[in-house]
Design a protein around this motif. Structure first.
Motif, PDB file in Angstrom:
ATOM      1  N   CYS A  39       9.358  -0.746   5.434  1.00 55.65           N
ATOM      2  CA  CYS A  39       9.670  -2.127   5.047  1.00 55.65           C
ATOM      3  C   CYS A  39      10.908  -2.201   4.167  1.00 55.65           C
ATOM      4  O   CYS A  39      11.779  -3.036   4.386  1.00 55.65           O
ATOM      5  CB  CYS A  39       8.477  -2.758   4.334  1.00 55.65           C
ATOM      6  SG  CYS A  39       7.162  -3.196   5.490  1.00 55.65           S
ATOM      7  N   LYS A  40      10.983  -1.365   3.151  1.00 59.37           N
ATOM      8  CA  LYS A  40      12.164  -1.358   2.289  1.00 59.37           C
ATOM      9  C   LYS A  40      12.283  -0.005   1.614  1.00 59.37           C
ATOM     10  O   LYS A  40      11.324   0.774   1.578  1.00 59.37           O
ATOM     11  CB  LYS A  40      12.116  -2.488   1.261  1.00 59.37           C
ATOM     12  CG  LYS A  40      11.127  -2.286   0.136  1.00 59.37           C
ATOM     13  CD  LYS A  40      11.266  -3.396  -0.898  1.00 59.37           C
ATOM     14  CE  LYS A  40      10.478  -3.045  -2.147  1.00 59.37           C
ATOM     15  NZ  LYS A  40      10.664  -3.999  -3.208  1.00 59.37           N
ATOM     16  N   HIS A  41      13.466   0.270   1.094  1.00 60.13           N
ATOM     17  CA  HIS A  41      13.700   1.531   0.384  1.00 60.13           C
ATOM     18  C   HIS A  41      12.974   1.481  -0.952  1.00 60.13           C
ATOM     19  O   HIS A  41      12.925   0.448  -1.609  1.00 60.13           O
ATOM     20  CB  HIS A  41      15.197   1.744   0.141  1.00 60.13           C
ATOM     21  CG  HIS A  41      15.974   1.896   1.405  1.00 60.13           C
ATOM     22  ND1 HIS A  41      15.994   3.063   2.127  1.00 60.13           N
ATOM     23  CD2 HIS A  41      16.749   1.021   2.090  1.00 60.13           C
ATOM     24  CE1 HIS A  41      16.749   2.914   3.185  1.00 60.13           C
ATOM     25  NE2 HIS A  41      17.225   1.681   3.192  1.00 60.13           N
ATOM     26  N   GLY A  42      12.403   2.601  -1.354  1.00 64.53           N
ATOM     27  CA  GLY A  42      11.706   2.663  -2.627  1.00 64.53           C
ATOM     28  C   GLY A  42      10.246   2.292  -2.491  1.00 64.53           C
ATOM     29  O   GLY A  42       9.674   2.241  -1.401  1.00 64.53           O
ATOM     30  N   TYR A  43       9.644   2.001  -3.637  1.00 67.88           N
ATOM     31  CA  TYR A  43       8.212   1.699  -3.680  1.00 67.88           C
ATOM     32  C   TYR A  43       7.929   0.310  -3.119  1.00 67.88           C
ATOM     33  O   TYR A  43       8.625  -0.656  -3.422  1.00 67.88           O
ATOM     34  CB  TYR A  43       7.703   1.788  -5.125  1.00 67.88           C
ATOM     35  CG  TYR A  43       6.253   1.419  -5.264  1.00 67.88           C
ATOM     36  CD1 TYR A  43       5.262   2.278  -4.834  1.00 67.88           C
ATOM     37  CD2 TYR A  43       5.879   0.204  -5.810  1.00 67.88           C
ATOM     38  CE1 TYR A  43       3.925   1.937  -4.939  1.00 67.88           C
ATOM     39  CE2 TYR A  43       4.547  -0.148  -5.930  1.00 67.88           C
ATOM     40  CZ  TYR A  43       3.576   0.731  -5.492  1.00 67.88           C
ATOM     41  OH  TYR A  43       2.262   0.389  -5.603  1.00 67.88           O
ATOM     42  N   MET A  44       6.915   0.236  -2.301  1.00 67.79           N
ATOM     43  CA  MET A  44       6.494  -1.043  -1.713  1.00 67.79           C
ATOM     44  C   MET A  44       5.092  -1.342  -2.218  1.00 67.79           C
ATOM     45  O   MET A  44       4.153  -0.611  -1.923  1.00 67.79           O
ATOM     46  CB  MET A  44       6.504  -0.921  -0.188  1.00 67.79           C
ATOM     47  CG  MET A  44       6.207  -2.187   0.527  1.00 67.79           C
ATOM     48  SD  MET A  44       7.614  -3.270   0.369  1.00 67.79           S
ATOM     49  CE  MET A  44       6.846  -4.813   0.601  1.00 67.79           C
ATOM     50  N   GLY A  45       4.966  -2.390  -2.968  1.00 67.66           N
ATOM     51  CA  GLY A  45       3.666  -2.754  -3.517  1.00 67.66           C
ATOM     52  C   GLY A  45       2.833  -3.527  -2.517  1.00 67.66           C
ATOM     53  O   GLY A  45       2.250  -2.970  -1.593  1.00 67.66           O
ATOM     54  N   ASP A  46       2.798  -4.833  -2.671  1.00 64.12           N
ATOM     55  CA  ASP A  46       1.991  -5.693  -1.814  1.00 64.12           C
ATOM     56  C   ASP A  46       2.867  -6.270  -0.712  1.00 64.12           C
ATOM     57  O   ASP A  46       3.902  -6.892  -0.974  1.00 64.12           O
ATOM     58  CB  ASP A  46       1.383  -6.822  -2.659  1.00 64.12           C
ATOM     59  CG  ASP A  46       0.335  -7.612  -1.909  1.00 64.12           C
ATOM     60  OD1 ASP A  46      -0.141  -7.125  -0.865  1.00 64.12           O
ATOM     61  OD2 ASP A  46      -0.012  -8.711  -2.378  1.00 64.12           O
ATOM     62  N   LEU A  47       2.467  -6.081   0.537  1.00 66.84           N
ATOM     63  CA  LEU A  47       3.258  -6.564   1.670  1.00 66.84           C
ATOM     64  C   LEU A  47       3.301  -8.086   1.753  1.00 66.84           C
ATOM     65  O   LEU A  47       4.275  -8.655   2.245  1.00 66.84           O
ATOM     66  CB  LEU A  47       2.702  -5.999   2.978  1.00 66.84           C
ATOM     67  CG  LEU A  47       3.044  -4.550   3.248  1.00 66.84           C
ATOM     68  CD1 LEU A  47       2.279  -4.049   4.453  1.00 66.84           C
ATOM     69  CD2 LEU A  47       4.522  -4.385   3.460  1.00 66.84           C
ATOM     70  N   ARG A  76      13.831  -1.446   6.945  1.00 73.76           N
ATOM     71  CA  ARG A  76      14.696  -0.773   5.977  1.00 73.76           C
ATOM     72  C   ARG A  76      15.860  -0.038   6.630  1.00 73.76           C
ATOM     73  O   ARG A  76      16.872   0.207   5.992  1.00 73.76           O
ATOM     74  CB  ARG A  76      13.898   0.182   5.091  1.00 73.76           C
ATOM     75  CG  ARG A  76      13.571   1.489   5.725  1.00 73.76           C
ATOM     76  CD  ARG A  76      12.841   2.384   4.749  1.00 73.76           C
ATOM     77  NE  ARG A  76      12.525   3.614   5.437  1.00 73.76           N
ATOM     78  CZ  ARG A  76      12.685   4.806   4.929  1.00 73.76           C
ATOM     79  NH1 ARG A  76      13.144   4.947   3.718  1.00 73.76           N
ATOM     80  NH2 ARG A  76      12.374   5.862   5.620  1.00 73.76           N
ATOM     81  N   ALA A  77      15.746   0.304   7.922  1.00 78.43           N
ATOM     82  CA  ALA A  77      16.857   0.960   8.609  1.00 78.43           C
ATOM     83  C   ALA A  77      18.066   0.041   8.723  1.00 78.43           C
ATOM     84  O   ALA A  77      19.195   0.503   8.891  1.00 78.43           O
ATOM     85  CB  ALA A  77      16.415   1.432   9.982  1.00 78.43           C
ATOM     86  N   LEU A  78      17.827  -1.264   8.622  1.00 81.99           N
ATOM     87  CA  LEU A  78      18.922  -2.228   8.691  1.00 81.99           C
ATOM     88  C   LEU A  78      19.506  -2.550   7.321  1.00 81.99           C
ATOM     89  O   LEU A  78      20.566  -3.172   7.240  1.00 81.99           O
ATOM     90  CB  LEU A  78      18.431  -3.520   9.355  1.00 81.99           C
ATOM     91  CG  LEU A  78      17.956  -3.366  10.804  1.00 81.99           C
ATOM     92  CD1 LEU A  78      17.327  -4.657  11.281  1.00 81.99           C
ATOM     93  CD2 LEU A  78      19.100  -2.946  11.693  1.00 81.99           C
ATOM     94  N   ASP A  79      18.815  -2.161   6.246  1.00 86.06           N
ATOM     95  CA  ASP A  79      19.314  -2.415   4.893  1.00 86.06           C
ATOM     96  C   ASP A  79      20.402  -1.408   4.549  1.00 86.06           C
ATOM     97  O   ASP A  79      20.226  -0.200   4.711  1.00 86.06           O
ATOM     98  CB  ASP A  79      18.185  -2.293   3.855  1.00 86.06           C
ATOM     99  CG  ASP A  79      17.206  -3.448   3.934  1.00 86.06           C
ATOM    100  OD1 ASP A  79      17.562  -4.475   4.539  1.00 86.06           O
ATOM    101  OD2 ASP A  79      16.099  -3.303   3.390  1.00 86.06           O
TER     102      ASP A  79
END
Length: 132
Positions: A39-47, A76-79
């Motif tokens: 979903c995103k780089h780094g820590y992902m808490g609540d979706l 996240r591959a697009l970020d």
């Protein structure tokens, strides 16, 4: 068979959110899963704080299982990461001031020590009485 291939960038609609990932509708017949780690780089808490059901998201297809035809997606591959395209330049470290110890100091001091030792040996020979 899937009409998509790996590397395709598609805009889809979020159809479901689970604690392990987000389901995205890609076409009328197919949907894929964006795993929580994608979903995103780094820590992902609540979706549910990241996306809501009905949101339009842009995803890239990173894998298609050939047996089950499940489609793995990534956001996240697009970020774009804010990192330079070249390696970091190493800065020279300041040379630390070390005390005058080591072999160079010993090499310089050795002749002085030898001269003192010889002088004390010569001095002691004349001052001692030899009893016969």
């Amino acid at each position: 068979m899937s009409q998509f291939k790996i590397g395709d960038i598609i805009e889809g609609e979020v159809t479901g959110i689970q604690n392990y990932g987000v389901f995205v509708n890609l076409s009328e017949r197919e949907q894929g899963l964006v795993h929580i780690s994608e979903c995103k780089h780094g820590y992902m808490g609540d979706l549910s704080d990241f996306v809501k059901v009905g949101d339009k998201v842009k995803v890239v297809i990173i894998d298609i299982d050939e047996y089950s035809h499940k489609i793995s997606l990534s956001i996240r591959a697009l970020d774009k990461l804010n990192i330079p395209p070249y390696p970091k330049r190493n800065r020279r470290r300041k040379k630390r001031k070390t005390p005058d110890i080591g072999f160079e100091t010993i090499k310089n001091q050795m002749p002085i020590w030898i001269a003192k030792a010889l002088k004390s040996i010569d001095h002691n020979e004349f001052n001692t009485k030899v009893e016969v």
